[in-house]
Design a protein around this motif. Structure first.
Motif, PDB file in Angstrom:
ATOM      1  N   PRO A 103       0.833  -1.141   0.038  1.00  0.00           N
ATOM      2  CA  PRO A 103      -0.110  -0.095  -0.092  1.00  0.00           C
ATOM      3  C   PRO A 103       0.739   1.231   0.050  1.00  0.00           C
ATOM      4  N   HIS A 104       1.889   1.265   0.640  1.00  0.00           N
ATOM      5  CA  HIS A 104       2.817   2.295   0.370  1.00  0.00           C
ATOM      6  C   HIS A 104       3.493   2.643  -0.856  1.00  0.00           C
ATOM      7  N   VAL A 105       3.960   1.470  -1.358  1.00  0.00           N
ATOM      8  CA  VAL A 105       4.401   1.678  -2.678  1.00  0.00           C
ATOM      9  C   VAL A 105       3.477   2.188  -3.570  1.00  0.00           C
ATOM     10  N   VAL A 106       2.231   1.607  -3.545  1.00  0.00           N
ATOM     11  CA  VAL A 106       1.081   2.087  -4.646  1.00  0.00           C
ATOM     12  C   VAL A 106       0.775   3.689  -4.422  1.00  0.00           C
ATOM     13  N   ASP A 107       0.846   3.912  -3.155  1.00  0.00           N
ATOM     14  CA  ASP A 107       0.366   5.357  -2.858  1.00  0.00           C
ATOM     15  C   ASP A 107       1.330   6.418  -3.217  1.00  0.00           C
ATOM     16  N   GLU A 108       2.718   6.027  -3.176  1.00  0.00           N
ATOM     17  CA  GLU A 108       3.823   6.870  -3.393  1.00  0.00           C
ATOM     18  C   GLU A 108       3.854   6.968  -4.894  1.00  0.00           C
ATOM     19  N   ILE A 109       3.662   5.948  -5.524  1.00  0.00           N
ATOM     20  CA  ILE A 109       3.900   5.992  -6.969  1.00  0.00           C
ATOM     21  C   ILE A 109       2.777   6.718  -7.664  1.00  0.00           C
ATOM     22  N   ALA A 110       1.668   6.449  -7.467  1.00  0.00           N
ATOM     23  CA  ALA A 110       0.429   6.819  -8.113  1.00  0.00           C
ATOM     24  C   ALA A 110      -0.611   8.090  -7.426  1.00  0.00           C
ATOM     25  N   PHE A 111      -0.337   8.394  -6.369  1.00  0.00           N
ATOM     26  CA  PHE A 111      -1.301   8.907  -5.596  1.00  0.00           C
ATOM     27  C   PHE A 111      -0.491  10.273  -5.023  1.00  0.00           C
ATOM     28  N   GLN A 112       0.607  10.322  -4.757  1.00  0.00           N
ATOM     29  CA  GLN A 112       1.514  11.405  -4.152  1.00  0.00           C
ATOM     30  C   GLN A 112       1.848  12.434  -5.434  1.00  0.00           C
ATOM     31  N   PRO A 113       1.666  13.783  -5.224  1.00  0.00           N
ATOM     32  CA  PRO A 113       1.931  14.780  -6.140  1.00  0.00           C
ATOM     33  C   PRO A 113       3.381  14.751  -6.499  1.00  0.00           C
ATOM     34  N   ARG A 144       6.727  17.009  -8.527  1.00  0.00           N
ATOM     35  CA  ARG A 144       7.129  18.033  -9.128  1.00  0.00           C
ATOM     36  C   ARG A 144       7.289  18.006 -10.676  1.00  0.00           C
ATOM     37  N   GLY A 145       7.553  16.972 -11.329  1.00  0.00           N
ATOM     38  CA  GLY A 145       7.549  16.592 -12.530  1.00  0.00           C
ATOM     39  C   GLY A 145       6.168  16.601 -13.304  1.00  0.00           C
ATOM     40  N   LEU A 146       5.079  16.250 -12.478  1.00  0.00           N
ATOM     41  CA  LEU A 146       3.963  16.490 -12.888  1.00  0.00           C
ATOM     42  C   LEU A 146       3.109  17.708 -12.684  1.00  0.00           C
ATOM     43  N   ALA A 147       3.853  18.730 -12.289  1.00  0.00           N
ATOM     44  CA  ALA A 147       3.397  20.025 -12.015  1.00  0.00           C
ATOM     45  C   ALA A 147       2.543  19.783 -10.784  1.00  0.00           C
ATOM     46  N   GLN A 148       2.650  19.270  -9.800  1.00  0.00           N
ATOM     47  CA  GLN A 148       2.172  19.129  -8.197  1.00  0.00           C
ATOM     48  C   GLN A 148       0.757  18.443  -8.683  1.00  0.00           C
ATOM     49  N   ARG A 149       0.851  17.293  -9.482  1.00  0.00           N
ATOM     50  CA  ARG A 149      -0.350  16.570  -9.616  1.00  0.00           C
ATOM     51  C   ARG A 149       0.252  15.099  -9.556  1.00  0.00           C
ATOM     52  N   ALA A 150      -0.769  14.076  -9.346  1.00  0.00           N
ATOM     53  CA  ALA A 150      -0.461  12.727  -9.057  1.00  0.00           C
ATOM     54  C   ALA A 150      -0.586  12.006 -10.291  1.00  0.00           C
ATOM     55  N   LEU A 151      -0.063  10.687 -10.385  1.00  0.00           N
ATOM     56  CA  LEU A 151      -0.387  10.055 -11.401  1.00  0.00           C
ATOM     57  C   LEU A 151      -1.826   9.758 -11.968  1.00  0.00           C
ATOM     58  N   VAL A 152      -2.650   9.800 -10.805  1.00  0.00           N
ATOM     59  CA  VAL A 152      -4.020   9.432 -10.989  1.00  0.00           C
ATOM     60  C   VAL A 152      -4.815  10.606 -11.590  1.00  0.00           C
ATOM     61  N   PHE A 208      -9.014   7.143 -14.399  1.00  0.00           N
ATOM     62  CA  PHE A 208      -9.873   6.329 -14.990  1.00  0.00           C
ATOM     63  C   PHE A 208     -10.867   6.133 -13.839  1.00  0.00           C
ATOM     64  N   TRP A 209     -12.102   6.245 -14.183  1.00  0.00           N
ATOM     65  CA  TRP A 209     -13.161   6.242 -13.208  1.00  0.00           C
ATOM     66  C   TRP A 209     -13.844   4.895 -13.644  1.00  0.00           C
ATOM     67  N   PRO A 210     -15.138   4.767 -12.540  1.00  0.00           N
ATOM     68  CA  PRO A 210     -16.181   3.709 -12.653  1.00  0.00           C
ATOM     69  C   PRO A 210     -16.915   3.825 -13.793  1.00  0.00           C
ATOM     70  N   SER A 211     -16.970   5.105 -14.297  1.00  0.00           N
ATOM     71  CA  SER A 211     -17.810   5.152 -15.644  1.00  0.00           C
ATOM     72  C   SER A 211     -17.312   4.724 -16.726  1.00  0.00           C
ATOM     73  N   ASP A 212     -15.833   4.705 -16.755  1.00  0.00           N
ATOM     74  CA  ASP A 212     -14.931   4.352 -17.872  1.00  0.00           C
ATOM     75  C   ASP A 212     -15.027   2.788 -17.937  1.00  0.00           C
ATOM     76  N   GLN A 213     -14.952   2.198 -16.815  1.00  0.00           N
ATOM     77  CA  GLN A 213     -15.445   0.540 -16.989  1.00  0.00           C
ATOM     78  C   GLN A 213     -16.699   0.411 -17.199  1.00  0.00           C
ATOM     79  N   GLU A 214     -17.534   1.195 -16.986  1.00  0.00           N
ATOM     80  CA  GLU A 214     -18.858   0.691 -17.567  1.00  0.00           C
ATOM     81  C   GLU A 214     -18.854   1.050 -18.989  1.00  0.00           C
ATOM     82  N   ARG A 215     -18.368   1.808 -19.638  1.00  0.00           N
ATOM     83  CA  ARG A 215     -18.301   1.906 -20.977  1.00  0.00           C
ATOM     84  C   ARG A 215     -17.575   0.914 -21.476  1.00  0.00           C
ATOM     85  N   ILE A 216     -16.513   0.195 -20.988  1.00  0.00           N
ATOM     86  CA  ILE A 216     -15.740  -0.761 -21.457  1.00  0.00           C
ATOM     87  C   ILE A 216     -16.503  -2.090 -21.371  1.00  0.00           C
ATOM     88  N   GLU A 217     -17.420  -2.224 -20.354  1.00  0.00           N
ATOM     89  CA  GLU A 217     -18.245  -3.599 -20.374  1.00  0.00           C
ATOM     90  C   GLU A 217     -19.340  -3.457 -21.354  1.00  0.00           C
TER      91      GLU A 217
END
Length: 434
Positions: free
Chosen positions: A335-345, A347-355, A360-369
């Motif tokens: 959980p630490h690893v996933v949080d750090e890589i995907a959910f923490q802002p 600098r190289g992403l202009a203080q945004r996180a990977l997510v 990707f939202w539940p609505s995207d999964q509904e479109r896929i299904e």
């Protein structure tokens, strides 16, 4: 005897002079692209980039050739000097040969039966880059040559990112991303979740967050464990984990099923450990992706992935060739690893996180299904992004909504049409060059 040696050396120089400069340019005709292959062919920009690299090498070939021939018209020939100058020229010709051979091999595949499938992979790659541009304008600046897919006989997909130094090219830089796919996988779209992983590597490189991700992950693991060995180990894995998590965001739960399919082997392979590998041990790798699904809001799918993996391998864990410390700390660290890589802002992403950059939202999964059900009837809903088409094909396969042959045919035909249409559109602003 001396005259015979002179004749031999002159003939040797004439021979290499003839060979020098013959590998300085590639055209579609050179690689066998026919009129009917044009919709699948690399763009003129890709040919231009390849030729720019070849002409740069050719300038060095010409300079080495001038030094050799200049010696012939000066003082009487000294055999060892001719051989030394000849060897220097051979070195430059070898650079040209290797670069020409790489581009020829990649480009010429667009005149084979695999060309439509390769073009379909190109369309997927472009869509992944465009997803980042749409969600986070300005992070990927300026026109970029899209990745090109090519085939090799190797076991697994791989990628060579933009600008990386290639051993095959004797240290020359790669002018555009290359994604390698095994021959038998390229026409199986339900397995292209692993292609999303390779595109994730290229996005991490083009976004410029390799080092920032590694340092942040090492800091997080060291704080959580206080163990330098675990810190180095998880830091070494950061690129592959990033690409896995990026694939989750690009394709949703279906991409995890694709990766699980790719990683599922007998316990002797899955429950092993290579201390210097850049890849997480396969047993833990699937749990990392399951944690990502859980954080994305797909608890049911995450539980299913973990359940399947445990049923396959949990009973064999006592015999695993994985360090006990790694196994014991993984449930707490993942959980630490996933949080750090995907959910923490970042600098190289202009203080945004990977997510935030690749949402990707539940609505995207509904479109896929819904698209998987349409795919079973032989068509794909208009406007569905190519990366979601891949996921829909996986859903259709797993739910047995259509035979594999029909899924492959429908998906590849659809993606080829999308790729051909985008290739005809003029480049605007900062879109990817076709």
């Amino acid at each position: 005897m001396a005259d015979a040696l002179q004749r031999f050396l002159r003939a040797k120089v004439q021979s290499i002079t003839f060979r020098a400069g013959r590998l300085s340019r590639l055209t579609p005709q050179d690689v066998g692209i026919r009129p009917r292959d044009v919709p699948y062919a690399p763009s003129t920009a890709h040919f231009a980039a390849a030729n720019a690299r070849l002409m740069e090498i050719d300038r060095d070939v010409r300079r080495a050739l001038e030094r050799l021939n200049g010696r012939l018209h000066g003082a009487p020939l000294k055999p060892h000097e001719v051989l030394e100058r000849n060897a220097l020229l051979e070195r430059e010709i070898d650079r040209a040969r290797r670069a020409y051979g790489l581009f020829f091999d990649v480009f010429s595949q667009r005149g084979t039966r695999f060309a439509p499938a390769l073009a379909a992979c190109d369309a997927i790659a472009v869509d992944c880059f465009q997803a980042v541009r749409k969600a986070a304008p300005g992070l990927l600046q300026g026109p970029m040559l899209k990745p090109l897919t090519y085939l090799e006989h190797g076991f697994s997909p791989a990628t060579f990112r933009r600008g990386v130094l290639l051993r095959r090219l004797l240290g020359e830089r790669n002018p555009f991303p290359l994604i390698r796919v095994p021959y038998e996988r390229v026409e199986a779209p339900w397995g292209m979740g692993v292609i999303l992983h390779e595109i994730g590597h290229n996005l991490q490189a083009d976004l410029g967050i390799w080092q920032e991700t590694e340092v942040a992950l090492q800091r997080r693991v060291l704080h959580a464990t206080g163990n330098p060995w675990l810190t180095r180990l998880w830091g070494r894995w950061h690129k592959e984990i990033f690409a896995d998590l990026m694939a989750c965001l690009l394709g949703g739960p279906a991409s995890v099923h694709s990766m699980k399919d790719f990683l599922a082997y007998p316990p002797s392979r899955v429950l092993t450990f290579h201390p210097l590998s850049a890849h997480p041990t396969p047993f833990l790798r699937v749990f990392i992706q399951a944690e990502m699904l859980r954080r994305m809001g797909f608890q049911r799918q995450a539980h299913e992935v973990c359940g399947n993996w445990n049923r396959l391998y949990r009973s064999r864990l006592p015999f695993a060739r994985i360090p006990r410390m790694l196994l014991a700390t993984a449930p707490r660290l993942i959980p630490h690893v996933v949080d750090e890589i995907a959910f923490q802002p970042r600098r190289g992403l202009a203080q945004r996180a990977l997510v935030d950059v690749v949402p990707f939202w539940p609505s995207d999964q509904e479109r896929i299904e819904r698209a998987a059900e349409s795919l079973a009837r032989g068509h794909i809903p208009p406007g569905l992004p190519p990366r979601y088409v891949v996921s829909a094909s996986r859903e259709a396969l797993e739910r047995r909504l259509a035979p594999p042959e029909r899924i492959s045919r429908t998906v590849l035909n659809h993606l080829v049409r999308l790729g051909s249409r985008s290739a005809r559109m003029p480049a605007v602003g900062v879109t990817l060059a076709a």
